[in-house]
Design a protein around this motif. Structure first.
Motif, PDB file in Angstrom:
ATOM      1  N   GLU A 183     -46.202  40.884  12.637  1.00  0.00           N
ATOM      2  CA  GLU A 183     -45.772  39.493  12.786  1.00  0.00           C
ATOM      3  C   GLU A 183     -46.885  38.574  13.261  1.00  0.00           C
ATOM      4  OE1 GLU A 183     -42.930  38.259  11.480  1.00  0.00           O
ATOM      5  OE2 GLU A 183     -43.183  40.292  10.732  1.00  0.00           O
ATOM      6  N   LEU A 184     -47.874  39.124  13.947  1.00  0.00           N
ATOM      7  CA  LEU A 184     -48.982  38.274  14.396  1.00  0.00           C
ATOM      8  C   LEU A 184     -50.104  38.229  13.364  1.00  0.00           C
ATOM      9  CD1 LEU A 184     -49.310  39.072  18.205  1.00  0.00           C
ATOM     10  CD2 LEU A 184     -48.294  37.070  17.123  1.00  0.00           C
ATOM     11  N   ARG A 185     -50.284  39.327  12.638  1.00  0.00           N
ATOM     12  CA  ARG A 185     -51.409  39.338  11.703  1.00  0.00           C
ATOM     13  C   ARG A 185     -51.185  38.401  10.536  1.00  0.00           C
ATOM     14  NH1 ARG A 185     -52.585  45.566  12.100  1.00  0.00           N
ATOM     15  NH2 ARG A 185     -54.346  45.519  13.521  1.00  0.00           N
ATOM     16  N   ASN A 186     -49.919  38.172  10.159  1.00  0.00           N
ATOM     17  CA  ASN A 186     -49.683  37.263   9.048  1.00  0.00           C
ATOM     18  C   ASN A 186     -50.105  35.840   9.390  1.00  0.00           C
ATOM     19  OD1 ASN A 186     -48.756  38.579   6.615  1.00  0.00           O
ATOM     20  ND2 ASN A 186     -47.158  39.406   7.901  1.00  0.00           N
ATOM     21  N   PRO A 187     -49.627  35.277  10.509  1.00  0.00           N
ATOM     22  CA  PRO A 187     -50.131  33.946  10.853  1.00  0.00           C
ATOM     23  C   PRO A 187     -51.649  33.921  11.086  1.00  0.00           C
ATOM     24  CG  PRO A 187     -48.478  34.692  12.461  1.00  0.00           C
ATOM     25  CD  PRO A 187     -48.522  35.697  11.366  1.00  0.00           C
ATOM     26  N   LEU A 188     -52.182  34.973  11.706  1.00  0.00           N
ATOM     27  CA  LEU A 188     -53.635  35.001  11.931  1.00  0.00           C
ATOM     28  C   LEU A 188     -54.387  34.983  10.604  1.00  0.00           C
ATOM     29  CD1 LEU A 188     -53.970  37.561  14.867  1.00  0.00           C
ATOM     30  CD2 LEU A 188     -54.241  35.072  14.943  1.00  0.00           C
ATOM     31  N   ASN A 189     -53.801  35.637   9.620  1.00  0.00           N
ATOM     32  CA  ASN A 189     -54.402  35.673   8.295  1.00  0.00           C
ATOM     33  C   ASN A 189     -54.531  34.263   7.730  1.00  0.00           C
ATOM     34  OD1 ASN A 189     -55.226  36.931   5.808  1.00  0.00           O
ATOM     35  ND2 ASN A 189     -53.197  36.412   5.029  1.00  0.00           N
TER      36      ASN A 189
ATOM     37  N   MET B   1     -61.505  32.437 -26.919  1.00  0.00           N
ATOM     38  CA  MET B   1     -60.810  31.961 -25.723  1.00  0.00           C
ATOM     39  C   MET B   1     -61.444  30.666 -25.236  1.00  0.00           C
ATOM     40  SD  MET B   1     -59.788  35.036 -23.250  1.00  0.00           S
ATOM     41  CE  MET B   1     -59.274  36.584 -23.926  1.00  0.00           C
ATOM     42  N   SER B   2     -60.617  29.707 -24.906  1.00  0.00           N
ATOM     43  CA  SER B   2     -61.139  28.405 -24.528  1.00  0.00           C
ATOM     44  C   SER B   2     -61.628  28.421 -23.075  1.00  0.00           C
ATOM     45  CB  SER B   2     -60.060  27.342 -24.729  1.00  0.00           C
ATOM     46  OG  SER B   2     -58.882  27.737 -24.051  1.00  0.00           O
ATOM     47  N   ASP B   3     -60.933  29.153 -22.211  1.00  0.00           N
ATOM     48  CA  ASP B   3     -61.274  29.132 -20.789  1.00  0.00           C
ATOM     49  C   ASP B   3     -61.869  30.492 -20.397  1.00  0.00           C
ATOM     50  OD1 ASP B   3     -61.535  28.777 -18.131  1.00  0.00           O
ATOM     51  OD2 ASP B   3     -59.472  28.126 -17.775  1.00  0.00           O
ATOM     52  N   HIS B   4     -63.151  30.486 -20.048  1.00  0.00           N
ATOM     53  CA  HIS B   4     -63.790  31.757 -19.722  1.00  0.00           C
ATOM     54  C   HIS B   4     -63.758  32.064 -18.232  1.00  0.00           C
ATOM     55  CE1 HIS B   4     -65.115  33.008 -23.645  1.00  0.00           C
ATOM     56  NE2 HIS B   4     -65.386  31.743 -23.909  1.00  0.00           N
ATOM     57  N   ARG B   5     -63.064  31.206 -17.499  1.00  0.00           N
ATOM     58  CA  ARG B   5     -63.020  31.454 -16.055  1.00  0.00           C
ATOM     59  C   ARG B   5     -62.203  32.704 -15.756  1.00  0.00           C
ATOM     60  NH1 ARG B   5     -61.014  26.337 -13.191  1.00  0.00           N
ATOM     61  NH2 ARG B   5     -59.623  26.277 -14.972  1.00  0.00           N
ATOM     62  N   ARG B   6     -62.572  33.397 -14.670  1.00  0.00           N
ATOM     63  CA  ARG B   6     -61.881  34.621 -14.278  1.00  0.00           C
ATOM     64  C   ARG B   6     -60.540  34.276 -13.654  1.00  0.00           C
ATOM     65  NH1 ARG B   6     -64.952  38.460 -16.731  1.00  0.00           N
ATOM     66  NH2 ARG B   6     -67.133  38.314 -16.084  1.00  0.00           N
ATOM     67  N   ARG B   7     -59.580  35.140 -13.887  1.00  0.00           N
ATOM     68  CA  ARG B   7     -58.214  34.850 -13.448  1.00  0.00           C
ATOM     69  C   ARG B   7     -57.801  35.777 -12.308  1.00  0.00           C
ATOM     70  NH1 ARG B   7     -55.124  32.192 -16.574  1.00  0.00           N
ATOM     71  NH2 ARG B   7     -53.353  33.464 -15.955  1.00  0.00           N
ATOM     72  N   ILE B   8     -57.252  35.183 -11.283  1.00  0.00           N
ATOM     73  CA  ILE B   8     -56.845  35.968 -10.113  1.00  0.00           C
ATOM     74  C   ILE B   8     -55.383  35.677  -9.780  1.00  0.00           C
ATOM     75  CG2 ILE B   8     -57.258  36.375  -7.644  1.00  0.00           C
ATOM     76  CD1 ILE B   8     -60.158  35.733  -8.149  1.00  0.00           C
ATOM     77  N   LEU B   9     -54.645  36.743  -9.511  1.00  0.00           N
ATOM     78  CA  LEU B   9     -53.254  36.579  -9.111  1.00  0.00           C
ATOM     79  C   LEU B   9     -53.143  36.935  -7.622  1.00  0.00           C
ATOM     80  CD1 LEU B   9     -50.219  36.166  -9.817  1.00  0.00           C
ATOM     81  CD2 LEU B   9     -50.121  38.610 -10.357  1.00  0.00           C
ATOM     82  N   VAL B  10     -52.550  36.026  -6.851  1.00  0.00           N
ATOM     83  CA  VAL B  10     -52.352  36.276  -5.425  1.00  0.00           C
ATOM     84  C   VAL B  10     -50.865  36.515  -5.197  1.00  0.00           C
ATOM     85  CG1 VAL B  10     -52.593  35.354  -3.093  1.00  0.00           C
ATOM     86  CG2 VAL B  10     -54.286  34.762  -4.842  1.00  0.00           C
ATOM     87  N   ALA B  11     -50.511  37.700  -4.729  1.00  0.00           N
ATOM     88  CA  ALA B  11     -49.092  38.006  -4.495  1.00  0.00           C
ATOM     89  C   ALA B  11     -48.861  38.246  -3.003  1.00  0.00           C
ATOM     90  CB  ALA B  11     -48.680  39.237  -5.296  1.00  0.00           C
ATOM     91  N   ASP B  12     -48.153  37.331  -2.385  1.00  0.00           N
ATOM     92  CA  ASP B  12     -47.849  37.440  -0.952  1.00  0.00           C
ATOM     93  C   ASP B  12     -46.623  36.580  -0.713  1.00  0.00           C
ATOM     94  OD1 ASP B  12     -47.772  37.317   1.876  1.00  0.00           O
ATOM     95  OD2 ASP B  12     -49.949  37.566   1.978  1.00  0.00           O
ATOM     96  N   ASP B  13     -45.669  37.094   0.072  1.00  0.00           N
ATOM     97  CA  ASP B  13     -44.485  36.267   0.323  1.00  0.00           C
ATOM     98  C   ASP B  13     -44.771  35.172   1.347  1.00  0.00           C
ATOM     99  OD1 ASP B  13     -44.719  38.353   2.187  1.00  0.00           O
ATOM    100  OD2 ASP B  13     -42.666  38.017   2.853  1.00  0.00           O
ATOM    101  N   ASP B  14     -45.931  35.234   1.969  1.00  0.00           N
ATOM    102  CA  ASP B  14     -46.329  34.184   2.899  1.00  0.00           C
ATOM    103  C   ASP B  14     -46.949  33.045   2.086  1.00  0.00           C
ATOM    104  OD1 ASP B  14     -47.646  32.558   4.767  1.00  0.00           O
ATOM    105  OD2 ASP B  14     -47.972  34.250   6.130  1.00  0.00           O
TER     106      ASP B  14
END
Lengths: 387, 242
Positions: A183-189, B1-14
């Motif tokens: 719970e603390l590391r997420n906000p710190l992140n 391909m028109s866009d040669h930039r690298r693609r990154i997916l960020v998966a986090d529920d925060d």
């Protein structure tokens, strides 16, 4: 246990088993007859020990350890026949029991070993029946061994309980540390990555700066919530019990933190339900938690109902949702500290709520069927006495 | 391909964590997409290829490691970096066992993360086309360790899909596939990715070398007999990718 207290306890036990004034003298008198058989008894003891895998596993130091243990056992037996059964004697017996817990030797083995010792000594006495008052000496020796066994067993128990408590405490600390770390590391992140952005972004605009500062501030707030929840739990103040009018109470809570638009909230508190006796601000924490849980269980929205019913001099207030419900295997654990099924959840909401409700002389109970929602019920005393 | 930039997916529920990584990575000229659950991340992956996926270990619903396994199935060439607020040794080991590229613990230090991403996106992209699943998995492990990003296909049609989605630096093709000959794939690579190198793999040795010639296909850089001589394959790859 302190030695004086232990010695008093020993004296009580002496009286209980019928230890006589002259018993000590009888044993001192038999001592020269018993000493020669001790080496054989000790050998027998270790032969037996080796035959039992559980007990043998205790010997981790090989032959040198066995030699050491034999000397200890010899000393222990010699002291048994010394005729001096004082505070120091009792304390040494006590230490034997503690030591058994330390090395993991089951008390069962001690009991059995004592039985063999008893037989060996009795036979030695019988072989010299012409030189002693056989029945009296045998009785004295049996009492003495029973007393020893009692002290060792008592020490074993005390040591064992302590050991279990220590293990449980460590497990709890581990759980707490895990929950808090997450719970603390997420906000710190978030804070750390915002700092990086503010320091390194090549195209930092005032808007972006403000956005990241605000985000950091919000995350510091989240850290604070975690720490507050934890310290609230650690020191829950005594409730100030006053009449709480439930209708007004819920109106105030929902005014301060309304539930989001995707939830259909129904409040059913009949006029006939009297005020309850509780600490208003503590009750806010409880129902705040219950409402938040209901919402968290249904992230895409759903129905939440708050219902109050009077039964005798108690009032039951239920917070009901129509979310996915609680799996049967989780139902008994939802109020355990640090149990959480949420991705973001420290697992203190319900245990704290239950602790608060109990301090307010109430009960918190849960009912749920998977797929059919969950209902948490707080039962409190009414302000008025039942007619 | 028109866009040669690298693609990154960020998966986090925060949500804030995602937003921050988006800001930082966008500054570095990456194209960044965001998912707030494992299911959402998989939906993105199925729609289009990514070079790197940053995966939070604990999200509502599917956990990060399960999500990684499904992602690895869908697009084996994607480099995954697992991010965890727990950072227990067990979680790390499980992730390493599952073949996750790296495990980082929160709070993430961008000074560590950014070089990892930079390294990952520069790794040569390989496509292995073979219907022998065990061989594919072994090659994936071996080549991944050697710093290649490896996609897998078990048939001509699957290979076509892979080739349609993104371009590769090297394509290793088994000549016999359940739905046709690997030669057709080689021809397609020749036509659409002239810079790509083709390695043909065959269990039939010399004869097929002739067939390849007969079909009028420009001679591939290498035709390798099965069982594959791994050190030699690695040497070939080093030669064509550097």
């Amino acid at each position: 246990m302190n030695p004086e207290h232990l010695f008093r306890r020993y004296q009580e036990l002496q009286a209980y088993v019928g230890w006589q004034e002259g018993d000590g003298a009888l044993i001192v008198q038999a001592r020269p007859l018993l000493m020669p058989v001790l080496p054989a008894i000790i050998e027998d003891f270790y032969d037996e020990l080796r035959k039992h895998p559980d007990a043998a596993g205790v010997i981790t130091g090989g032959l040198p350890q066995v030699e050491r243990l034999k000397r200890t056992l010899t000393g222990w037996l010699e002291q048994l026949f010394s005729g001096i059964y004082d505070q120091d004697f009792v304390h040494r017996r006590w230490v034997v029991g503690l030591r058994h817990v330390e090395i993991g030797l089951s008390q069962v083995f001690t009991n059995v070993a004592m039985s063999r010792l008893r037989q060996g000594l009795m036979m030695a006495l019988e072989a010299h029946r012409d030189q002693v008052d056989l029945p009296a000496t045998q009785r004295a020796l049996l009492r003495l061994i029973d007393l020893d066994l009692a002290v060792i067993e008592k020490a074993y128990r005390a040591g064992y309980v302590q050991r279990i408590q220590r293990i449980e405490r460590l497990a709890t600390i581990g759980q707490v540390a895990g929950g808090i770390a997450h719970e603390l590391r997420n906000p710190l992140n978030v804070i750390r990555t915002s700092v990086y952005y503010l320091r390194n972004s090549p195209r930092l605009t005032p808007e972006k700066t403000a956005e990241h500062l605000e985000r950091m501030d919000k995350q510091v707030g989240l850290c604070d919530v975690v720490i507050t929840a934890l310290s609230n739990f650690a020191r829950l103040p005594l409730p100030e019990l006053k009449p709480v009018v439930l209708g007004e109470f819920f109106a105030a809570i929902l005014d301060r933190s309304p539930v989001a638009g995707q939830y259909a909230l129904r409040i059913d508190i009949p006029e006939s339900v009297p005020p309850v006796l509780a600490d208003n601000s503590q009750l806010e924490i409880v129902f705040g938690n219950l409402l938040r849980n209901a919402c968290d269980a249904m992230p895409d929205g759903g129905r939440i109902a708050i219902e109050a019913v009077r039964t005798g001099d108690r009032v039951r207030v239920t917070v009901r949702d129509n979310g996915p419900g609680i799996a049967a295997e989780h139902l008994t654990r939802v109020m355990d500290p640090f149990f959480s099924t949420k991705a973001r959840g420290i697992g203190l909401g319900l245990p704290l709520s239950r602790a608060i409700v109990e301090r307010n002389s109430g009960q918190l109970t849960v009912e749920s069927e998977p797929g059919r929602g969950a209902a948490f019920t707080v039962t409190l005393s009414t302000h008025q006495q039942a007619p | 391909m028109s866009d040669h930039r690298r693609r990154i997916l960020v998966a986090d529920d925060d949500v804030d964590a995602c937003q921050n990584l988006r800001d930082i990575l966008t500054d570095m000229d990456y194209v960044v997409e965001v998912a707030h659950s494992g299911e959402e991340a998989l939906a993105w992956i199925e729609r289009q290829p990514f070079d790197v996926v940053l995966l939070d270990l604990r999200m509502p619903g599917m956990d990060g490691i399960t999500c990684y396994r499904r992602l690895r199935q869908a697009r084996p060439e994607t480099v995954s970096i697992l991010i965890t607020a727990y950072a227990t040794r067990e979680a790390e080991q499980e992730a390493e066992f599952a073949g996750v590229a790296r495990v980082l613990s929160k709070p993430v230090d961008p000074r560590r993360l950014l070089p990892m991403i930079d390294t990952a996106v520069r790794q040569p992209l390989l496509l292995v086309v073979d219907d022998d699943t065990d061989l594919c998995e072994s090659l994936w492990d071996i080549l991944r360790d050697q710093g290649y990003r490896v996609s897998l296909a078990g048939s001509v049609s699957e290979a076509s899909r892979r080739l349609h989605d993104r371009s590769f630096d090297v394509v290793l093709i088994d000549l016999r596939l359940p739905d046709g000959y690997g030669v057709s794939i080689a021809q397609r690579v020749r036509a659409t990715m002239p810079e790509a190198h083709v390695v043909l793999m065959t269990g039939y040795g010399r004869e097929l070398r002739e067939i390849v010639g007969d079909m009028g296909l420009p001679p591939p850089e290498c035709v390798r007999a099965k069982p594959i001589d791994i050190p030699r394959l690695l040497a070939d790859l080093r030669r064509v990718t550097t």
